[in-house]
Scaffold this motif. Structure first.
Motif, PDB file in Angstrom:
ATOM      1  N   UNK A   1       0.845  -1.196   0.000  1.00 33.03           N
ATOM      2  CA  UNK A   1       0.000   0.000   0.000  1.00 33.03           C
ATOM      3  C   UNK A   1       0.879   1.245   0.000  1.00 33.03           C
ATOM      4  N   UNK A   2       0.413   2.281  -0.636  1.00 37.19           N
ATOM      5  CA  UNK A   2       1.085   3.577  -0.556  1.00 37.19           C
ATOM      6  C   UNK A   2       0.738   4.266   0.758  1.00 37.19           C
ATOM      7  N   UNK A   3      -0.477   4.001   1.252  1.00 36.93           N
ATOM      8  CA  UNK A   3      -0.928   4.552   2.525  1.00 36.93           C
ATOM      9  C   UNK A   3      -1.953   3.609   3.119  1.00 36.93           C
ATOM     10  N   UNK A   4      -2.111   3.679   4.442  1.00 41.19           N
ATOM     11  CA  UNK A   4      -3.063   2.810   5.134  1.00 41.19           C
ATOM     12  C   UNK A   4      -3.467   3.461   6.443  1.00 41.19           C
ATOM     13  N   UNK A   5      -4.578   2.981   6.994  1.00 42.56           N
ATOM     14  CA  UNK A   5      -5.047   3.471   8.288  1.00 42.56           C
ATOM     15  C   UNK A   5      -4.529   2.575   9.401  1.00 42.56           C
TER      16      UNK A   5
ATOM     17  N   UNK B   1      -6.148  -0.117  18.849  1.00 43.14           N
ATOM     18  CA  UNK B   1      -6.757  -1.339  19.353  1.00 43.14           C
ATOM     19  C   UNK B   1      -6.952  -2.420  18.310  1.00 43.14           C
ATOM     20  N   UNK B   2      -6.573  -2.142  17.049  1.00 45.02           N
ATOM     21  CA  UNK B   2      -6.779  -3.121  15.973  1.00 45.02           C
ATOM     22  C   UNK B   2      -5.536  -3.378  15.140  1.00 45.02           C
ATOM     23  N   UNK B   3      -4.803  -2.351  14.750  1.00 41.55           N
ATOM     24  CA  UNK B   3      -3.630  -2.510  13.881  1.00 41.55           C
ATOM     25  C   UNK B   3      -3.834  -1.813  12.557  1.00 41.55           C
ATOM     26  N   UNK B   4      -3.157  -2.307  11.515  1.00 34.37           N
ATOM     27  CA  UNK B   4      -3.281  -1.739  10.181  1.00 34.37           C
ATOM     28  C   UNK B   4      -4.567  -2.282   9.554  1.00 34.37           C
TER      29      UNK B   4
END
Length: 130
Positions: free
Chosen positions: A20-24, A28-31
């Motif tokens: 990915x070029x970007x991610x959230x 409490x969850x991760x990527x």
């Protein structure tokens, strides 16, 4: 130092990584979209580019050895804040990906972290130890 790669796995034991070029990064969850997150201590894996050129991990860091980061270290990347929780020791699964990979990664697998503050991370983002 900066982020050289962002990777997620669409399924456990899939052997696949998606770049990915970007991610959230989600507290409490991760990527977002990564099946390997296991909260609360194993949400995100930081790995050093020099150690893992052939293995794709959540956040690949260029120009630093993440193995030197202490447990509890906070790391700011993009809009997200992480806290290093533990060393990621290579498991038997590594040898399923490539013979002797587990031994090759001993002491180089990376550091696991939890997401303290959600936010977007992107390739090229500066990595700041806070």
């Amino acid at each position: 130092m900066r982020i050289a790669g962002i990777w997620t796995s669409p399924g456990r034991k899939s052997g696949r990584s998606v770049g990915h070029e970007r991610a959230q990064a989600i507290a409490g969850q991760g990527i977002e979209g990564c099946a390997h997150a296991n909260p609360p201590k194993r949400e995100v894996l930081f790995a050093s580019l020099d150690h893992l050129r052939s293995v794709r991990e959540n956040l690949t860091v260029e120009d630093d050895d993440v193995q030197q980061w202490p447990i509890g270290q906070q790391v700011k990347v993009g809009d997200a804040l992480f806290e290093i929780t533990m060393v990621c020791d290579p498991c038997h699964r590594m040898d399923e990906l490539r013979q002797v990979l587990r031994a090759d990664l001993d002491g180089k697998r990376g550091m696991l972290a939890r997401v303290v503050e959600s936010g977007e991370v992107a390739v090229g983002d500066q990595v700041e130890l806070v």
